[in-house]
Design an enzyme around this catalytic site. Structure first.
Site, PDB file in Angstrom:
ATOM      1  N   ASP A  52     -18.715  20.699 -49.929  1.00 58.43           N
ATOM      2  CA  ASP A  52     -17.250  20.613 -50.024  1.00 58.43           C
ATOM      3  C   ASP A  52     -16.771  19.263 -49.484  1.00 58.43           C
ATOM      4  OD1 ASP A  52     -17.632  21.074 -47.327  1.00 58.43           O
ATOM      5  OD2 ASP A  52     -16.107  22.648 -47.165  1.00 58.43           O
ATOM      6  N   SER A  53     -17.735  18.422 -49.052  1.00 56.61           N
ATOM      7  CA  SER A  53     -17.436  17.016 -48.769  1.00 56.61           C
ATOM      8  C   SER A  53     -16.893  16.342 -50.029  1.00 56.61           C
ATOM      9  CB  SER A  53     -18.692  16.286 -48.285  1.00 56.61           C
ATOM     10  OG  SER A  53     -19.783  16.551 -49.146  1.00 56.61           O
ATOM     11  N   ASP A  91     -21.473  24.965 -51.731  1.00 60.22           N
ATOM     12  CA  ASP A  91     -20.788  25.100 -50.442  1.00 60.22           C
ATOM     13  C   ASP A  91     -19.525  25.926 -50.655  1.00 60.22           C
ATOM     14  OD1 ASP A  91     -20.647  24.484 -47.786  1.00 60.22           O
ATOM     15  OD2 ASP A  91     -20.135  22.371 -48.063  1.00 60.22           O
ATOM     16  N   LYS A 121     -23.648  28.140 -49.304  1.00 57.07           N
ATOM     17  CA  LYS A 121     -23.641  27.763 -47.885  1.00 57.07           C
ATOM     18  C   LYS A 121     -22.297  28.169 -47.287  1.00 57.07           C
ATOM     19  CE  LYS A 121     -23.238  23.315 -46.288  1.00 57.07           C
ATOM     20  NZ  LYS A 121     -21.998  23.408 -45.476  1.00 57.07           N
ATOM     21  N   GLU A 123     -20.045  27.944 -43.453  1.00 47.65           N
ATOM     22  CA  GLU A 123     -19.974  27.369 -42.109  1.00 47.65           C
ATOM     23  C   GLU A 123     -19.656  28.468 -41.097  1.00 47.65           C
ATOM     24  OE1 GLU A 123     -17.155  24.148 -41.897  1.00 47.65           O
ATOM     25  OE2 GLU A 123     -18.133  23.017 -43.506  1.00 47.65           O
ATOM     26  N   GLU A 190     -25.374  20.188 -37.825  1.00 47.27           N
ATOM     27  CA  GLU A 190     -24.623  18.938 -37.997  1.00 47.27           C
ATOM     28  C   GLU A 190     -24.137  18.378 -36.671  1.00 47.27           C
ATOM     29  OE1 GLU A 190     -21.754  18.892 -41.175  1.00 47.27           O
ATOM     30  OE2 GLU A 190     -20.944  16.954 -40.549  1.00 47.27           O
TER      31      GLU A 190
HETATM   32  O1  KIV Z   1     -20.065  19.342 -47.393  1.00 48.50           O
HETATM   33  C1  KIV Z   1     -21.139  18.769 -47.169  1.00 48.50           C
HETATM   34  O2  KIV Z   1     -21.482  17.772 -47.821  1.00 48.50           O
HETATM   35  C2  KIV Z   1     -21.989  19.315 -46.125  1.00 48.50           C
HETATM   36  C3  KIV Z   1     -23.219  18.565 -45.750  1.00 48.50           C
HETATM   37  C4  KIV Z   1     -22.970  17.201 -45.330  1.00 48.50           C
HETATM   38  C5  KIV Z   1     -24.068  19.312 -44.814  1.00 48.50           C
HETATM   39  O3  KIV Z   1     -21.696  20.339 -45.604  1.00 48.50           O
END
Ligand code: KIV
Length: 272
Positions: A52-53, A91, A121, A123, A190
């Site tokens: 989600d970056s 994510d 994924k 968090e 992280e």
């Molecule tokens: O959103 C993302 O890119 C991430 C990674 C950097 C671990 O969560």
């Protein structure tokens, strides 16, 4: 060979366990589109995370918070279509796995059925543990994420290193073990002290994937645009740039622009 008898062609959670047991480092990288996904897996990346970056590097937001199911599903489909060997993990964006177990299941299922991902994924830990257990029981591989969890930016007021106080380090350690018990297949650690990441990695049987957490994790992950030097004014300590991508692209585009302005592009050979 008929499709029914073909073996599953991608890296799976099982492959990653095997790598950990063999002491082979696991290589993960973010990807947000088909072209990068193909290049990255052909370069040897084991797991492509549709992070989600994307909120920062694709959408131009200052945080990951605005990402939605629709935007992440679109990117996940692009990455899944562009790849055929790496494990693709989507994510889950802020607000799509916290409301209720049923809502989380519906969203995670969409990432597998519509997005083509092989896992998701999330968090955090604590209140999520029973939901994670349900997802895994259903057959959805879940990757955990502890330490700095960027979706909590509004609580942190920034992106600080995590686990520096003994009490916080103990909590992260306990959360890691609880996530493993809930059934996650790997855990992103992280931005925490290397010694804490090393301690957690030693205790877990599942692989840890570090970002800004030192060399002792079972694997590493970076945001692809950081590794490629695409964001010139962003260079945190843990990022190693392997190319100055922004400069390379700017040079190429400006040479083309000059050729257009000077009438050197296109030539007869480049025309019908
Ligand atoms: O959103 C993302 O890119 C991430 C990674 C950097 C671990 O969560």
């Amino acid at each position: 060979m008929s499709t029914a008898t073909k073996t599953f062609p991608r890296v799976t959670a099982k492959t990653l366990f095997k790598y950990k047991s063999e002491g082979r480092k696991i290589v993960c990288l973010t990807a947000y589109d088909a072209i990068y996904a193909a290049i990255e897996e052909n370069a040897g990346v084991d797991l492509l995370l549709v992070g989600d970056s994307a909120g920062n590097v694709i959408a131009g937001h200052t945080t990951t918070i605005p990402m939605t199911m629709d935007s992440m599903l679109f990117l996940t489909r692009c990455v899944a279509r562009g790849s055929s060997k790496a494990m693709v993990v989507a994510d889950m964006p802020f607000g799509t796995f916290q409301i209720s177990t049923e809502n989380t299941i519906q969203n995670a299922v969409r990432f597998l059925k519509e997005g083509g991902a092989q896992g998701v994924k999330v968090e955090g830990a604590g209140y999520l543990l029973s939901t994670i257990k349900r997802l895994v029981e259903m057959g959805i591989p879940v990757m955990g994420h502890l330490g700095l969890t960027p979706q909590r930016v509004n609580i942190y007021g920034g992106y600080p290193v995590q686990g520096r106080k003994e009490k916080d380090a103990k909590q992260i350690e306990a959360d890691a073990l609880a996530l493993q018990d809930a059934g996650i297949f790997s855990l992103v650690l992280e931005k925490m002290d290397s010694s804490l990441a090393a301690k957690i990695t030693k205790q877990l049987t599942i692989p840890t994937i570090g970002i800004g957490s030192g060399a002792d994790c079972d694997g590493q992950i970076l945001v692809n645009y950081d590794l490629l030097g695409m964001i010139e004014d962003f260079k945190p300590k843990f990022v190693r740039r392997y190319v100055e991508g922004a400069q390379l692209i700017r040079d190429a585009v400006s040479r083309w622009a000059e050729d257009v302005r000077e009438g050197r592009y296109p030539t007869k050979d480049e025309s019908w």
